[in-house]
Scaffold this motif. Structure first.
Motif, PDB file in Angstrom:
ATOM      1  N   GLY A 191       0.947  -1.397  -0.094  1.00 48.50           N
ATOM      2  CA  GLY A 191       0.012   0.215  -0.083  1.00 48.50           C
ATOM      3  C   GLY A 191       0.717   1.290   0.098  1.00 48.50           C
ATOM      4  N   TRP A 192       1.983   1.203   0.732  1.00 47.63           N
ATOM      5  CA  TRP A 192       2.652   2.511   0.848  1.00 47.63           C
ATOM      6  C   TRP A 192       3.454   2.446  -0.525  1.00 47.63           C
ATOM      7  N   LYS A 193       4.026   1.417  -1.291  1.00 45.46           N
ATOM      8  CA  LYS A 193       4.650   1.580  -2.357  1.00 45.46           C
ATOM      9  C   LYS A 193       3.612   1.987  -3.451  1.00 45.46           C
ATOM     10  N   LEU A 194       2.212   1.870  -3.376  1.00 45.38           N
ATOM     11  CA  LEU A 194       1.252   2.257  -4.284  1.00 45.38           C
ATOM     12  C   LEU A 194       0.876   3.644  -4.321  1.00 45.38           C
ATOM     13  N   LYS A 195       1.333   4.233  -3.127  1.00 49.81           N
ATOM     14  CA  LYS A 195       0.959   5.507  -2.895  1.00 49.81           C
ATOM     15  C   LYS A 195       0.996   6.638  -4.113  1.00 49.81           C
ATOM     16  N   ASP A 196       2.233   6.497  -4.904  1.00 41.14           N
ATOM     17  CA  ASP A 196       2.653   7.419  -5.877  1.00 41.14           C
ATOM     18  C   ASP A 196       2.155   6.730  -7.339  1.00 41.14           C
ATOM     19  N   PHE A 233      -5.543   7.921  -6.898  1.00 42.52           N
ATOM     20  CA  PHE A 233      -6.376   8.098  -5.844  1.00 42.52           C
ATOM     21  C   PHE A 233      -5.607   7.918  -4.340  1.00 42.52           C
ATOM     22  N   PRO A 234      -5.930   8.549  -3.344  1.00 39.23           N
ATOM     23  CA  PRO A 234      -5.248   8.314  -2.177  1.00 39.23           C
ATOM     24  C   PRO A 234      -5.301   6.911  -1.602  1.00 39.23           C
ATOM     25  N   VAL A 235      -4.166   6.346  -1.174  1.00 36.34           N
ATOM     26  CA  VAL A 235      -4.038   4.978  -0.787  1.00 36.34           C
ATOM     27  C   VAL A 235      -4.452   4.762   0.338  1.00 36.34           C
ATOM     28  N   LEU A 236      -4.984   5.773   1.280  1.00 33.70           N
ATOM     29  CA  LEU A 236      -6.069   5.428   2.272  1.00 33.70           C
ATOM     30  C   LEU A 236      -7.390   5.270   1.965  1.00 33.70           C
ATOM     31  N   GLU A 237      -7.975   5.652   0.564  1.00 30.40           N
ATOM     32  CA  GLU A 237      -8.987   5.280   0.193  1.00 30.40           C
ATOM     33  C   GLU A 237      -9.106   4.124  -0.651  1.00 30.40           C
ATOM     34  N   ALA A 238      -8.237   3.188  -0.703  1.00 33.06           N
ATOM     35  CA  ALA A 238      -7.953   1.999  -1.471  1.00 33.06           C
ATOM     36  C   ALA A 238      -8.245   0.656  -0.688  1.00 33.06           C
ATOM     37  N   THR A 239      -8.807  -0.263  -1.379  1.00 32.40           N
ATOM     38  CA  THR A 239      -8.887  -1.789  -0.897  1.00 32.40           C
ATOM     39  C   THR A 239      -7.698  -2.369  -1.739  1.00 32.40           C
ATOM     40  N   ILE A 240      -6.904  -3.089  -0.980  1.00 33.61           N
ATOM     41  CA  ILE A 240      -5.825  -3.434  -1.750  1.00 33.61           C
ATOM     42  C   ILE A 240      -5.473  -4.969  -1.501  1.00 33.61           C
ATOM     43  N   ASP A 241      -5.070  -5.864  -2.456  1.00 40.07           N
ATOM     44  CA  ASP A 241      -4.804  -7.135  -2.620  1.00 40.07           C
ATOM     45  C   ASP A 241      -3.436  -7.628  -3.210  1.00 40.07           C
ATOM     46  N   VAL A 242      -2.855  -8.606  -2.885  1.00 37.73           N
ATOM     47  CA  VAL A 242      -1.516  -8.741  -3.546  1.00 37.73           C
ATOM     48  C   VAL A 242      -1.440 -10.201  -4.068  1.00 37.73           C
ATOM     49  N   LEU A 243      -0.915 -10.408  -5.139  1.00 37.31           N
ATOM     50  CA  LEU A 243      -0.674 -11.816  -5.785  1.00 37.31           C
ATOM     51  C   LEU A 243       0.813 -11.976  -6.072  1.00 37.31           C
ATOM     52  N   ASP A 244       1.424 -12.835  -5.545  1.00 32.54           N
ATOM     53  CA  ASP A 244       2.735 -13.169  -5.735  1.00 32.54           C
ATOM     54  C   ASP A 244       3.107 -13.674  -7.117  1.00 32.54           C
ATOM     55  N   ILE A 245       4.312 -13.418  -7.798  1.00 32.57           N
ATOM     56  CA  ILE A 245       4.907 -13.725  -8.913  1.00 32.57           C
ATOM     57  C   ILE A 245       6.032 -14.558  -8.578  1.00 32.57           C
ATOM     58  N   PRO A 246       5.875 -16.027  -8.552  1.00 33.50           N
ATOM     59  CA  PRO A 246       7.118 -16.629  -8.314  1.00 33.50           C
ATOM     60  C   PRO A 246       8.510 -16.231  -8.855  1.00 33.50           C
ATOM     61  N   VAL A 247       9.327 -16.643  -8.196  1.00 34.23           N
ATOM     62  CA  VAL A 247      10.776 -16.252  -8.688  1.00 34.23           C
ATOM     63  C   VAL A 247      11.536 -17.523  -8.991  1.00 34.23           C
ATOM     64  N   ALA A 248      12.471 -17.554  -9.710  1.00 31.33           N
ATOM     65  CA  ALA A 248      13.260 -18.577 -10.328  1.00 31.33           C
ATOM     66  C   ALA A 248      13.753 -19.498  -9.278  1.00 31.33           C
ATOM     67  N   ALA A 294      -0.127  -5.854  -7.579  1.00 27.73           N
ATOM     68  CA  ALA A 294      -1.127  -5.394  -6.786  1.00 27.73           C
ATOM     69  C   ALA A 294      -2.248  -5.056  -7.274  1.00 27.73           C
ATOM     70  N   VAL A 295      -3.343  -5.256  -6.546  1.00 24.38           N
ATOM     71  CA  VAL A 295      -4.534  -4.846  -7.140  1.00 24.38           C
ATOM     72  C   VAL A 295      -5.107  -3.771  -6.045  1.00 24.38           C
ATOM     73  N   ALA A 296      -5.596  -2.599  -6.882  1.00 24.65           N
ATOM     74  CA  ALA A 296      -6.152  -1.550  -5.919  1.00 24.65           C
ATOM     75  C   ALA A 296      -7.462  -1.074  -6.453  1.00 24.65           C
ATOM     76  N   ALA A 297      -8.552  -1.011  -5.569  1.00 26.77           N
ATOM     77  CA  ALA A 297      -9.763  -0.487  -6.240  1.00 26.77           C
ATOM     78  C   ALA A 297     -10.070   0.750  -5.107  1.00 26.77           C
ATOM     79  N   ARG A 298     -10.929   1.653  -5.184  1.00 32.57           N
ATOM     80  CA  ARG A 298     -11.341   2.452  -4.365  1.00 32.57           C
ATOM     81  C   ARG A 298     -12.416   1.960  -3.558  1.00 32.57           C
ATOM     82  N   ASN A 299     -12.216   2.391  -2.188  1.00 33.34           N
ATOM     83  CA  ASN A 299     -13.154   1.768  -1.196  1.00 33.34           C
ATOM     84  C   ASN A 299     -14.638   2.000  -1.615  1.00 33.34           C
ATOM     85  N   GLY A 300     -14.939   3.006  -2.098  1.00 31.43           N
ATOM     86  CA  GLY A 300     -16.138   3.211  -2.617  1.00 31.43           C
ATOM     87  C   GLY A 300     -16.961   2.426  -3.657  1.00 31.43           C
TER      88      GLY A 300
END
Length: 317
Positions: free
Chosen positions: A102-107, A111-126, A138-144
């Motif tokens: 969430g903090w990485k997404l703020k820029d 829209f403000p990250v405090l107004e975001a619903t966030i989920d994370v999906l891993d991309i496996p490494v080699a 990272a998936v971000a959607a407005r809380n509204g």
């Protein structure tokens, strides 16, 4: 992948997608052991046209038609309701990942990250790969938007268990088609545009949007050549970039999701270096209860909710 998930219920998933033109839904029951060769069964499917303002009534109608209380229910967001980004994974414990992302997404989001619903999906490494190459979706959607969707289902009296995105729905189908030890590219089109994904060992590695809708793909013949040239160029660039970034994933072929005709498949087969297969979802699903879905045009309309219905009932993410 879900913004949240409730406890397990009964018989398969009822996946719905509420867009500007109406609501599409399908009920899918997965076999207990997908490796046994038993296809997931599609128990029901429906598409009801209507405006966004009518969505709650349409969801309620589907809930009654399909006896929603007997299924786990998920809603697949449509493009424009969320943002999907790729970023370097924060070096934090798993329990702290969403907060750190969430903090990485703020820029990065509009829209403000405090107004975001966030989920994370891993991309496996080699295997034995450097930790600094670790990335996540990272998936971000407005809380509204999420709250409005939840309220829609409350109004419809349908108990919503999970919220998904089309990229994960497409991954669910692609994962069933992967050759052993090889990656699979898949390209699908709907009224919102094109979506290219690459999966490997059931995981999503690439998701890229194309601003080309299904109606354009199967539009007038005189307009197709330039459009198909553009699609082929975007595919080539995306797959070349993918191969440079994920050298340990050998992409076996491109699978083109149903569009209603074979013209794009014929063009891509002649112009791409990868083999190109035209997908018939009858090879993936058991359509005995909904034989109308053996038609390619119908498969195109229901592609996303069929993928959404392939959620693992035991999964919580």
């Amino acid at each position: 992948m879900a913004f949240w998930h409730k406890a397990r219920k009964k018989d398969g998933w009822l996946a719905l997608s509420a867009g500007a033109a109406g609501v599409t839904a399908a009920v899918v029951r997965r076999a207990a052991d997908t490796k046994a060769g038993v296809k997931p069964a599609v128990l029901a499917a429906a598409q009801h046209p209507g405006s966004r303002a009518e969505a709650a009534g349409l969801v309620a109608r589907i809930g009654k038609e399909f006896d929603a209380a007997e299924h786990l229910c998920s809603s697949v967001l449509v493009p424009g309701e969320y943002q999907l980004l790729v970023l370097e994974a924060p070096n934090v414990p798993v329990a702290e990942m969403k907060t750190a992302v969430g903090w990485k997404l703020k820029d990065m989001i509009d829209f403000p990250v405090l107004e975001a619903t966030i989920d994370v999906l891993d991309i496996p490494v080699a295997p034995n790969g450097p930790a600094h190459n670790h990335q996540v979706f990272a998936v971000a959607a407005r809380n509204g938007i999420i709250e409005a969707l939840q309220n829609l289902y409350v109004e419809a009296k349908v108990d919503l268990a999970a919220i998904d995105i089309p990229e994960i729905a497409q991954r669910n189908i692609s994962a069933l088609l992967e050759p052993e030890g090889r990656g699979l590219a898949m390209l699908a089109f709907d009224e919102h545009g094109g979506l290219l994904t690459v999966t490997f060992r059931g995981e999503l590695y690439l998701a890229r949007r194309m601003d080309i809708a299904l109606g354009q793909v199967e539009g007038p013949q005189e307009q197709r050549q330039q459009l198909y040239d553009r699609i082929a160029l975007e595919l080539q660039r995306s797959l070349d970039n993918f191969e440079r970034q994920f050298q340990y994933v050998a992409v076996s072929k491109l699978v083109l999701a149903p569009t209603g005709s074979a013209s794009l498949h014929d063009y891509l087969s002649a112009n791409l270096y990868l083999p190109v297969d035209l997908l018939d979802l009858d090879s993936v699903f058991d359509f005995d209860k909904v034989p109308e879905l053996r038609d390619a045009a119908q498969q195109a309309r229901f592609f996303t909710v069929l993928g959404g219905g392939l959620r693992d009932e035991g999964a919580v993410a």
